[in-house]
Design an enzyme around this catalytic site. Structure first.
Site, mmCIF file in Angstrom:
data_model
loop_
_atom_site.group_PDB
_atom_site.id
_atom_site.type_symbol
_atom_site.label_atom_id
_atom_site.label_comp_id
_atom_site.label_asym_id
_atom_site.label_seq_id
_atom_site.Cartn_x
_atom_site.Cartn_y
_atom_site.Cartn_z
ATOM 1 C CD GLU B 55 -1.880 -2.377 1.271
ATOM 2 O OE1 GLU B 55 -0.783 -2.682 1.778
ATOM 3 O OE2 GLU B 55 -2.733 -3.229 0.964
ATOM 4 C CG HIS B 122 -11.777 -7.573 5.441
ATOM 5 N ND1 HIS B 122 -10.967 -8.216 6.326
ATOM 6 C CD2 HIS B 122 -11.187 -7.726 4.227
ATOM 7 C CE1 HIS B 122 -9.940 -8.755 5.694
ATOM 8 N NE2 HIS B 122 -10.049 -8.474 4.415
#
Lengths: 404, 319
Positions: B55, B122
């Site tokens: 990321e 999530h």
């Protein structure tokens, strides 16, 4: 690759190294007079790296300095006044006083990206520059530096790895100055050569004597041109020594005295002056002329910086966002038609060449696409590994081919 | 909503070859939620880039691309993973224009929010980390129309925009979209429902919960005005204050956790800008101050629902 320098290039290298050192000496005086409002970091003893590497770039190429790369900024066209006003937090500085030290850049003319204090983050950013340069057809190379300690960050790994899989034209110089603040390199990385990390990314690397500006330049030039030809990123480790503390406040008492003495005897500027004399590339008069030019330029810029105002307080609220102050338009050097349908359209499938099969893997020696080349001050150059293949021009793979 | 986002990406890439996508599994696979399905086929390997699981490198590379004038759209496979590139976003991206005048025209987008039993990693709503970061813009749409129009505005903006896509809404919100190009401006809230008795402010999935609560309240004779923030940074003060001056009461509803959520900021700005107009306390209905739990009964207790919103609104209406 035979890379030689003309006499005037030799003299230019001297000019930048000497300017780098003289400018920093001037800033130490300013620091002691309380005219530098923040920290002051020294690149004493590392000037050959900043200057020799950046000197290998073309004007269209990009660089992003670290805190000890003032020499690279000078080579790329910034003036002592830019660096002085930055440190003195003046309104005339490239950041108008919003940031200090070498935290400034120039997107339009000099192609310099401003660093941040967090180490490693520049590497993915410069990878993105290289990827965009290739996308736009600009044939540029992106260069940045990292310290021995900075190679311990995750951002370093993520950035080099992304550059490697994308074959980005990135030259990353590990400036191994033996000390990460107060921690010796062996506590950061257990290997002798930090360049060995390249092996894990499947990219070539060099180890160079960082206190020999000619070797640094030659290795950098070779790396820059290999990158430009599409071979992917290259790691260069330059061995050197940080001759002061982390910054002015740090007396570096943790460094063994004999270590300073060892490296002082190998001072890059002294060595280069002797080299120029021994090679009859200059005489006393030429040296005196360059030194006088540096003194004159520094004096002018010092006067400019000292007489510059501090920023008006109301500046603080300006510029958080771009509100129409910039027009953003890429410099296209290839037909845009290649990047829009129908020309851009592809079959979205992966081709996996060898299925990752164990029995199809190449023997490690034959698989060594990576080769480390050592370059030392006496001009000796030899591959570090006898079995390593010489920089074979790798064919740029099509983007959906997965190779090992 | 998902298709609206895909259309926005498709149309912007069609319009401007400077728009490129990068992220994990978004090319051949089309993204974990298929938001980018079909884009690689059309725009090719150079414009739809499958990256390593990195990321920090994804955002970093997007910054570098934007410095050369491209308009990269980086995807976080789930927005929870934006934590991995927090430094790159808050220190490199957000401060770039302020420090040295280098604009960063990039978008970071990804699926966010709970209600689908995604568990602690999530389901996050990490918007407030970034609302607290000057230099970023933060967008969190609740409708398909807005998602498309706001994403187009975000891509065309010269500043870094974080674009949150509530995954609960991806396939639940369905609207007919107008054909042709349109944008929705960043930084503008919208009044979704007019009312005189109190103002309910919300965004993203909770906007729909708030609208349902307003229907319930209407049957009881309480007319709630519902405001959809759409953009959290910059916050649309004017629309908020105008509504409070009309209804004299305000309830903030968000799916983000309570402490440090945007309700606190809205309470402060209402006190600063409309204190004399208030006939009651600024109230809030939020998720609990816990991680997002996995098991359905836990997550249902964690999230605000219509009953809780309606109950708080009734309390407020009594003032």
């Amino acid at each position: 690759m035979k890379i030689s320098l003309r006499r005037e290039q030799h003299l230019e290298l001297y000019y930048y190294m000497k300017l780098n050192r003289a400018l920093e000496e001037q800033m130490v005086r300013l620091f002691r007079q309380n005219k530098i409002v923040g920290g002051l970091y020294s690149s004493l003893g590392q000037e050959a790296i900043s200057v020799g590497t950046a000197y290998a770039l073309e004007p269209r190429d990009w660089l992003a300095p670290m805190i000890r790369n003032i020499g690279a900024l000078l080579v790329k066209g910034f003036k002592p006044r830019d660096i002085l006003t930055q440190h003195m937090a003046k309104y005339t500085s490239p950041t108008l006083g919003k940031d200090g030290t070498s935290h400034f850049g120039d997107l339009k003319v000099r192609h310099v990206v401003s660093p941040i204090s967090m180490l490693g983050d520049l590497i993915p950013v410069m990878t993105g520059i290289a990827m965009a340069g290739s996308y736009l057809g600009q044939k540029i190379v992106a260069m940045t530096w990292i310290g021995d300690g900075g190679t311990s960050t995750g951002a370093f790994h993520e950035g080099i790895n992304l550059a490697a899989v994308q074959k980005a034209a990135l030259v990353c110089i590990i400036e191994n100055n033996q000390w990460a603040y107060s921690t010796p390199v062996r506590r950061q990385v257990p290997t002798q050569d930090l360049a060995d990390r390249a092996k894990a990314y499947g990219i070539p690397s060099y180890v160079v004597d960082g206190n020999d500006v000619v070797s640094v330049y030659q290795v950098s030039k070779e790396a820059v041109e290999r990158c430009r030809s599409g071979q992917g990123p290259i790691l260069i480790e330059a061995k050197t020594m940080r001759m002061k503390g982390h910054a002015q406040h740090d007396a570096a008492e943790y460094v063994p005295k004999a270590m300073f003495e060892y490296w002082k005897a190998r001072d890059p500027l002294d060595r280069y002056e002797k080299h120029l004399t021994a090679s009859k590339l200059w005489d006393a008069q030429t040296k005196a002329e360059i030194d006088a030019r540096i003194e004159r330029e520094l004096q002018e810029d010092l006067e400019f910086a000292e007489s510059s105002p501090l920023p008006p307080p109301e500046l603080v609220e300006q510029g958080v966002y771009c509100e129409g102050c910039h027009t953003i338009e890429p410099d296209w050097r290839r037909p845009k038609e290649e990047l829009v349908p129908p020309k851009s359209s592809v079959a979205a499938v992966w081709e996996v060449e060898d299925f990752g099969a164990f029995e199809k893997r190449e023997e490690p020696a034959a698989a060594a696409k990576h080769s480390t080349v050592l370059a030392s001050g006496d001009g000796r150059r030899h591959p570090a590994q006898p079995s390593a293949r010489k920089g074979k021009a790798a064919k740029t793979p099509t983007r959906n081919k997965v190779r090992r | 909503m998902l298709e609206a986002i895909r259309q926005a990406l498709f149309e912007e890439m069609e319009r401007d070859p400077a728009v490129v996508l990068l992220g994990e599994d978004l090319g051949v696979y089309g993204g974990a939620f298929k938001v980018t399905a079909g884009l690689l086929e059309r725009f090719g390997w150079e414009r739809v880039i499958d990256t390593p699981i990195s990321e920090t490198a994804i955002v970093g590379a997007a910054v570098g691309m934007s410095y050369l004038g491209l308009r990269p759209v980086a995807e976080m496979q789930f927005i929870d993973f934006i934590a991995c590139c927090f430094n790159q976003l808050t220190n490199f991206v957000a401060k770039s224009h302020y420090r040295w005048g280098a604009p960063v025209p990039m978008v970071v987008r990804g699926p966010s929010g709970g209600g689908v039993h995604g568990g602690p990693f999530h389901s996050a709503n990490p918007e407030m980390y970034f609302v607290h970061t000057p230099g970023l813009k933060v967008v969190y749409p609740s409708t398909a129309y807005d998602a498309k129009g706001l994403l187009k505005s975000a891509i065309r903006d010269n500043n870094p925009v974080l674009f949150f896509e509530h995954k609960f809404l991806y396939r639940r919100v369905k609207e007919e979209l107008p054909s042709g190009d349109y944008t929705v401006p960043l930084g503008k809230a919208v009044v979704r429902r007019e009312g005189r008795d109190l103002t309910i402010v919300s965004y993203a999935a909770m906007m729909h919960t708030s609208m349902e609560a307003a229907e319930v309240l209407a049957k009881e004779g309480i007319e709630a005005e519902v405001i959809d923030l759409r953009t959290l940074l910059p916050l649309d003060r004017e629309t908020l204050l105008a509504s409070v001056k009309k209804t004299n009461k305000i309830l903030v509803v968000h799916e983000d956790t309570r402490t440090g959520g945007i309700a606190g900021e809205i309470a402060a700005l209402v006190c600063e800008g409309a204190f004399e107009d208030l006939d009651g306390p600024v109230l809030r209905v939020t998720s609990l101050d816990t991680p997002v739990p996995y098991s359905p009964p836990l997550e249902e207790r964690f999230l605000p629902d219509v009953q809780r919103v309606a109950a708080a609104a009734r309390d407020l209406a009594r003032y």
